[in-house]
Structure formats: C-alpha cells, structure tokens
Design a protein around this motif. Structure first.
Motif, PDB file in Angstrom:
ATOM      1  N   LYS A 153      66.178  85.165  37.159  1.00 52.87           N
ATOM      2  CA  LYS A 153      66.479  83.976  37.957  1.00 52.87           C
ATOM      3  C   LYS A 153      66.632  82.742  37.056  1.00 52.87           C
ATOM      4  N   GLU A 154      65.723  82.648  36.080  1.00 53.79           N
ATOM      5  CA  GLU A 154      65.809  81.529  35.139  1.00 53.79           C
ATOM      6  C   GLU A 154      67.115  81.562  34.377  1.00 53.79           C
ATOM      7  N   ARG A 155      67.465  82.762  33.925  1.00 52.93           N
ATOM      8  CA  ARG A 155      68.656  82.873  33.106  1.00 52.93           C
ATOM      9  C   ARG A 155      69.902  82.478  33.892  1.00 52.93           C
ATOM     10  N   ARG A 156      69.936  82.879  35.142  1.00 51.47           N
ATOM     11  CA  ARG A 156      71.092  82.537  35.965  1.00 51.47           C
ATOM     12  C   ARG A 156      71.224  81.028  36.141  1.00 51.47           C
ATOM     13  N   ASN A 157      70.072  80.357  36.201  1.00 54.25           N
ATOM     14  CA  ASN A 157      70.121  78.908  36.415  1.00 54.25           C
ATOM     15  C   ASN A 157      70.249  78.112  35.128  1.00 54.25           C
ATOM     16  N   GLU A 158      70.046  78.806  34.024  1.00 55.39           N
ATOM     17  CA  GLU A 158      70.086  78.127  32.725  1.00 55.39           C
ATOM     18  C   GLU A 158      71.471  77.549  32.464  1.00 55.39           C
ATOM     19  N   GLU A 159      71.449  76.335  31.968  1.00 52.85           N
ATOM     20  CA  GLU A 159      72.685  75.673  31.593  1.00 52.85           C
ATOM     21  C   GLU A 159      73.342  76.413  30.418  1.00 52.85           C
ATOM     22  N   LEU A 160      74.641  76.251  30.260  1.00 50.19           N
ATOM     23  CA  LEU A 160      75.315  76.850  29.106  1.00 50.19           C
ATOM     24  C   LEU A 160      74.956  76.076  27.845  1.00 50.19           C
ATOM     25  N   SER A 161      74.986  76.752  26.721  1.00 47.68           N
ATOM     26  CA  SER A 161      74.731  76.055  25.460  1.00 47.68           C
ATOM     27  C   SER A 161      75.919  75.141  25.156  1.00 47.68           C
TER      28      SER A 161
END
Lengths: 213, 470
Positions: A126-134
């Motif tokens: 879930k965190e990864r999906r919400n993580e902003e792009l680098s």
C-alpha cells in the motif's frame, strides 16, 4: 522478487521451538552473493531488437527486469552467460516496441537494474503504491509526445516490466487527478461511447462525489 | 546457430506469458497512438488502479471501458469517501478541528455496489455513526475481507468493547489509547482475537500501551499471533512480564516500538537486552524520554551492539533520545555502522533543556554510515546540534541508494549541500531543515493523505512521534 525471509520459515521455527539458527546469516550472505552476481552479469551486454528493427544494447541484469526477456533467456539454458552476448538480438514483436520506446526502456532498466528487490519486511504494498515517483523517474516519464508515452507503457507491459508500468500508471493518474471529465477525455483522447442519456444516468448515480467538492 | 535462435525467440514470443498483450491493436478497429483507448482492459485496469477511490467515481463516465475497469482493482475501502465534514461547535463557536463526521449512507451504498473487490478496511470508530458504518462494511464484505484495522478514537469503552466482542475474531489490527479502563474493557475479549497481528497505541497519544495489557490473570499471554506491538515503560518493573513475552515472540514478532517514559536508568539496559532476543525483528523503535545516566550510556552502546548482532533481520531502526549531550551523540552515531542490513534508519537526538553548552557535531561525517550500504531511507534529526556543511559531501557514493533523506540540525541548507544531495540517483524526498524553535519543525506528511490518523502507517519512514514536534 526474493522472498528469502519467508514467513513460513519463521513460523516453522516458532512451532518447533528451536534455538535460533544461523538462517538469518545465511540469508544475508546469500543476498550479498546474489548482488555481486547481478553486478557481474550486468557487465554482459545483450541486444534487444525493436518491432521496427532497431537494435539496442543492454546489461543482462537490466534486461532481465523484463520478465518476458528473463523467461526467454532462462529457457535457453545457456550456462556460459558470455555466449548470450554474441547471440542474435532478441526480437520484441509487439508494435508498441518502437525504436523510441525501446531506447527509453533500455534507459530505464539501465538506471534501475540495481534497485533493491521488493522486500516484504520493508516495503508495504500500500505504501509503495502511494509513494511518489523519484525525481529521476519523474523526468524520465515526462514525455511531451503522448503517443510515445503510451508506446512505452504498452511496450513495458508487453515486456512485463512491472516497475516501469507502475511509473507510467502513476504519471497518468497524477496528470488527471482533480481534472474534469471533459478535460481528461480531451487529454487522453478517450472516445465517449455513452449516449447522452447513459452518461447522465451515471452522473446522477455518482452525484454525491461531485457534491464533495 | 543464429537462425536457430531466431526461430526459438519467435516461438517464445508467441506464447503469451504476459497478462495482456494489447488486444485492441491487433483488432480491426484502429485507435490513434495517442489515445488511451488503444489499451486492452487489463492494462487499462492496471493504470486506473492508481486512482483514488474518489477519482474512480468521478471518471466512471468517461467511456464504457473506463466504467468496467475503474473499480476492478480497488482493494482498500477509503472510508473518507463516505464521510462528510461535520462542523463541531463548542459553546456556540465553531471549533476548527473536526472530530466526528457524518456518514453519507447513500454514498456507502454506491461504493458497496460498485466496488466488489474490497479486501481491506482501515477506519476510525469515534461515533455511533462510524460504528454502524463499520458493521455495514463487515456485512457487505463479509467473505472477502482479509485486513481489518480498527482505530478506537474518542469512543467510549462500551463501544470499543462491543465491537471487539462481536468482531474480535476477524480483526487484524487494533489501535487504541492505552489507559487502564480501556484496557480492562478490552482484555476479556482479546483472547478471541485470533487474527490480531497488530496492537498499537494512538499516534501522539500520551496514553501508551503497557505490556500488562497483553496478560490476563495468572499472567497468561492473551494474544499470541502479534507481529507488531507498541509498549511503554514507566515505573513498574516489566521484566517479569517481558521475559515470557519475549519467550513466546522471539521467532515471530516483526516490529516493536518501545518508549521509556520515566525512570529509564533502572530498566533500560535490562529491557534492551531482553529485546535483543527477539531475533526476528524487522523494525525496532526506541524512544527514550528522560536523561540517561553516564554509566548507562556506555551500556546503551553495548546494547545496540548486541541488537545489531542478534537481530539480523532488522531492516528499520528508529532511535529517539531526548536529553543527550554531544559526546554521547557522537558515540551513538559511531556505533550505528554495525547495523549493516538496515534499509531505514532514523536518529533523533536532542540536548537537555537545561544544557546551554555550545555542542557541535562538526566532526561527524557520513563516512561512518557508509557500511549501511543498503540504506534507502535516512532521517537524521540533530536538532540544535550543529553539523558541518561538508557532512553531505559524496553522499551519492557513500550511500548511493538513498531514496528519502530527512532531518534537521543547526545548519542552514546551502547550495553545496543541495548539490551533493542532487547527485543521489534514486532520491524521492529531501526535507532537511535548520532547527528553528520559533517555527515548529513539521515534517511533510504524505501528501496523498488527508488524515493523519488513518495514514499513520503509510509514510514509510515516518513514525508517528516524528510528525508532531514541539
């Protein structure tokens, strides 16, 4: 994806009440070894051929970020990896894999090949999906020509490069966030195949969401 | 050879390994290259799965393909979508903060009807309405739910007790304030919570959970399947309970947060040593709120050493120590290199309030952390301590995998620092600020979340106690 620290091991150990074994150490060493191997393998260059015939060189580990390419290479059962480098280019037979798209894809995997594998102990889905792009990915995917952008995403999907499809998907979703339906249709060139009545009915059903604004 | 290869590749390529080969492009219909219509449903679903639930409802009307794709991969029920602001009035005046929210029941019906694939619920229960909402969701998604996180906030003990009594066997995570009457109300039902993996206190709450919350009469351990627990230690001697806790959980607990509220010195070392037996820990957070005696500080470094060698799976370490002087910080900092496997490291150190000495940590460099070469998330809060402008030099070669870099110190961010940090190839976040006590330092919480509470777990490298700093 490396599931070295699988839950099963943990539970098995808890159940048997064994004293702590050296599993953890082995896992770490195995991971280290794997990392070194990946580094070595990436020095071997293989060739990928686009649908249009352009040939692009790419590190082996990087190329294997494409599950499709990895499967094809695995099936060769080539033990001498250096021989792979001298083989014919691997043809990517989908019309989305244009020269431009493949060039960009190679650029992406070359930047990302040493990303840490997804680690269930650290990364949460879930965190990864919400993580902003680098910052790098943002610049990479900000492509003016939308046809080219869509080619890259479709090609990445064809080649089964999950990380890159995700970058593309996040980019598109970011772009349309907060826009009106008309704006999104225009932007993504989506043909409205609803009759006005059908569309009005959906609007009515979802009225409450527009009321939230 | 080459010919063989070619045939071989062609055969391979024909086998559709892939979830979706662009069906439409091969169909007779021809879509423009720059139209999203060209994608098959599978890829369309994948892309739209990154939309918020709210945007799904907004964009359903775009086309028939969107209508059938947009809800398919929405697995998390975002409760905010059915909650509406309810203005809270206090003595006739509007209070800025909203505590209770009205449930839009019509919206709930719509979401339940259109999103059949919900598997996770994470919600706050703080009113009769939210309690009913929770029950409705439990009924609607009875069979499909695999993760149910309930947060009891501003709700009375009776309500919490009723819910845990009725649904306890299905809950996977509970967040609650840890005051005695609440714990007493929940305790009789904890044993039935067989799916419970996480028990935690409310972020920023002063009422943390005590270890005794997990133990029934006769010191029987009530919850046996936890992977995450939070515990606070005040005066009581917790070792008699901690030992059986660690005995049970040493091969299964993955995450623990410990805060030492008072009287650190008599228990600190004993507790940390006991915790180092939890050798399947992935995540350890230690928060020490009072001053550590000189002699204990040395032992603390020893404890960390022990944790580093015993807890080999540790991926995330958070150390927050209030009231610590420069020499101690230096020693602490130089002992961190042992945690080579870490992906996330967070250090927060603060001078004792009374300490006016002008401590600088200008001799610290990132070199000391370079053995942690897997680090992707680093947060260094030196607060008032001064670090050198050269601290960040060569960060891209010392810690090349950093994605997120946060923190604070007495140092102003200069172009030289920015230049070094910019070299990091994987950087996503950089928030490093000069500590300024006039303007409280607030860390940017994930922008995608509107709600601090429902989001407390979602900002990868930010534990709740970092969000609100005085």
């Amino acid at each position: 994806m490396n599931g070295e620290y699988s839950l099963d091991t943990t539970e098995g150990m808890a159940a048997s009440g064994d004293p702590p074994t050296n599993n953890a150490v082995d896992d770490y060493d195995a991971e280290e070894a794997l990392e070194r191997q990946r580094e070595e393998e990436n020095k071997i260059k293989i060739k990928l051929k686009s649908f249009e015939g352009g040939v692009y060189e790419c590190g082996l580990t990087a190329a294997k970020m494409s599950v499709m390419v990895a499967n094809m290479l695995d099936a060769l059962q080539e033990t001498d990896l250096t021989k792979i480098a001298t083989r014919e280019p691997i043809p990517l037979q989908n019309d989305a894999v244009t020269n431009k798209a493949l060039e960009k894809i190679v650029e992406w995997v070359d930047h990302h090949w040493d990303d840490p594998p997804i680690d269930p102990d650290f990364d949460d889905e879930k965190e990864r999906r919400n993580e902003e792009l680098s910052h790098w990915d943002k610049q990479f995917i900000d492509i003016a020509d939308q046809g080219e952008l869509f080619d890259i995403i479709a090609a990445a999907n064809f080649m089964d490069i999950k990380g890159l499809v995700e970058v593309g998907a996040k980019h598109i979703c970011n772009k349309i966030k907060g826009k009106s339906c008309t704006e999104v249709r225009e932007m993504l060139k989506i043909h409205n195949d609803f009759t006005p009545e059908e569309e009005a009915a959906i609007h009515k059903e979802n009225e409450w969401i527009y009321a939230k604004d | 050879m080459a010919e063989e290869d070619h045939n071989y590749y062609q055969q391979m390529a024909k086998k559709p390994k892939m979830s979706s080969i662009d069906e439409k492009s091969t169909a007779e219909e021809c879509y423009p290259r720059d139209s999203l219509d060209r994608y098959g449903d599978d890829l369309c679903e994948e892309i739209l799965s990154y939309l918020s639930l709210e945007d799904c409802f907004r964009f359903e009307c775009l086309s028939k393909q969107w209508q059938r794709s947009v809800y398919k991969r929405q697995h998390v029920f975002d409760v905010d979508i059915v909650l509406m602001e309810k203005k809270v009035h206090h003595r006739g005046r509007h209070v800025g903060q909203t505590i209770a929210k009205d449930v839009n029941w019509r919206a709930l019906e719509a979401v339940v009807k259109k999103c059949p694939n919900i598997t996770a619920i994470d919600m706050i229960v703080n009113s009769k309405d939210t309690e009913t909402l929770f029950e409705r969701l439990m009924n609607a998604y009875n069979d499909s739910l695999t993760a149910i996180h309930i947060r009891f906030m501003n709700c009375d003990n009776y309500m919490a007790k009723t819910i845990v009594d009725k649904y306890g066997h299905r809950l996977t995570a509970i967040t609650t304030p840890g005051y005695q009457s609440r714990v007493d109300a929940l305790k009789p039902h904890l044993k039935s919570c067989t799916q419970l993996t996480q028990l935690s206190a409310i972020p920023n709450d002063v009422l943390y959970l005590k270890l005794s919350a997990l133990f029934g009469a006769d010191n029987e351990l009530l919850v046996k399947g936890l992977t995450h627990f939070e515990l606070s230690i005040k005066y009581e001697n917790i070792l008699p309970l901690l030992t059986p806790f660690v005995d049970h959980y040493r091969h299964s607990l993955k995450s623990i947060r410990v805060s030492f509220e008072r009287d650190v010195n008599s228990q600190l070392i004993g507790v940390l040593n006991e915790l180092s037996r939890l050798n399947h820990l992935r995540h350890l957070s230690v928060f020490i709120k009072t001053r550590i005696h000189k002699q204990n500080h040395k032992s603390l470094i020893g404890c960390l050493q022990r944790l580093a060698t015993e807890c080999k799976l540790l991926k995330r370490l958070e150390l927050k120590i209030l009231a610590i002087n420069g020499t101690q910080v230096r020693r602490l900092y130089h002992s961190l290199y042992r945690f080579q496997r870490l992906r996330g490291l967070q250090l927060f150190v603060e001078k004792p309030k009374s300490d006016e000495s002008d401590d600088t940590l200008k001799d610290l460099t990132l070199n000391s952390l370079s053995p942690l070469k897997r680090l992707t998330h680093l947060s260094l809060n030196f607060e008032d301590f001064m670090i050198s402008e050269t601290f960040f030099d060569s960060i891209d070669t010392l810690l090349p995998r950093i994605e997120s870099l946060r923190g604070s110190s007495g140092l102003e961010i200069t172009p030289r620092i920015e230049e070094s940090v910019k070299q990091l190839p994987k950087l996503r976040h950089f928030y490093f600020s000069k500590t300024d006590h006039l303007q409280p330092f607030v860390i940017d919480v994930d922008e995608s979340s509107g709600d601090d509470f429902s989001d407390s777990g979602s900002d990868a490298d930010l534990p709740s106690w970092m969000i609100q700093l005085d």
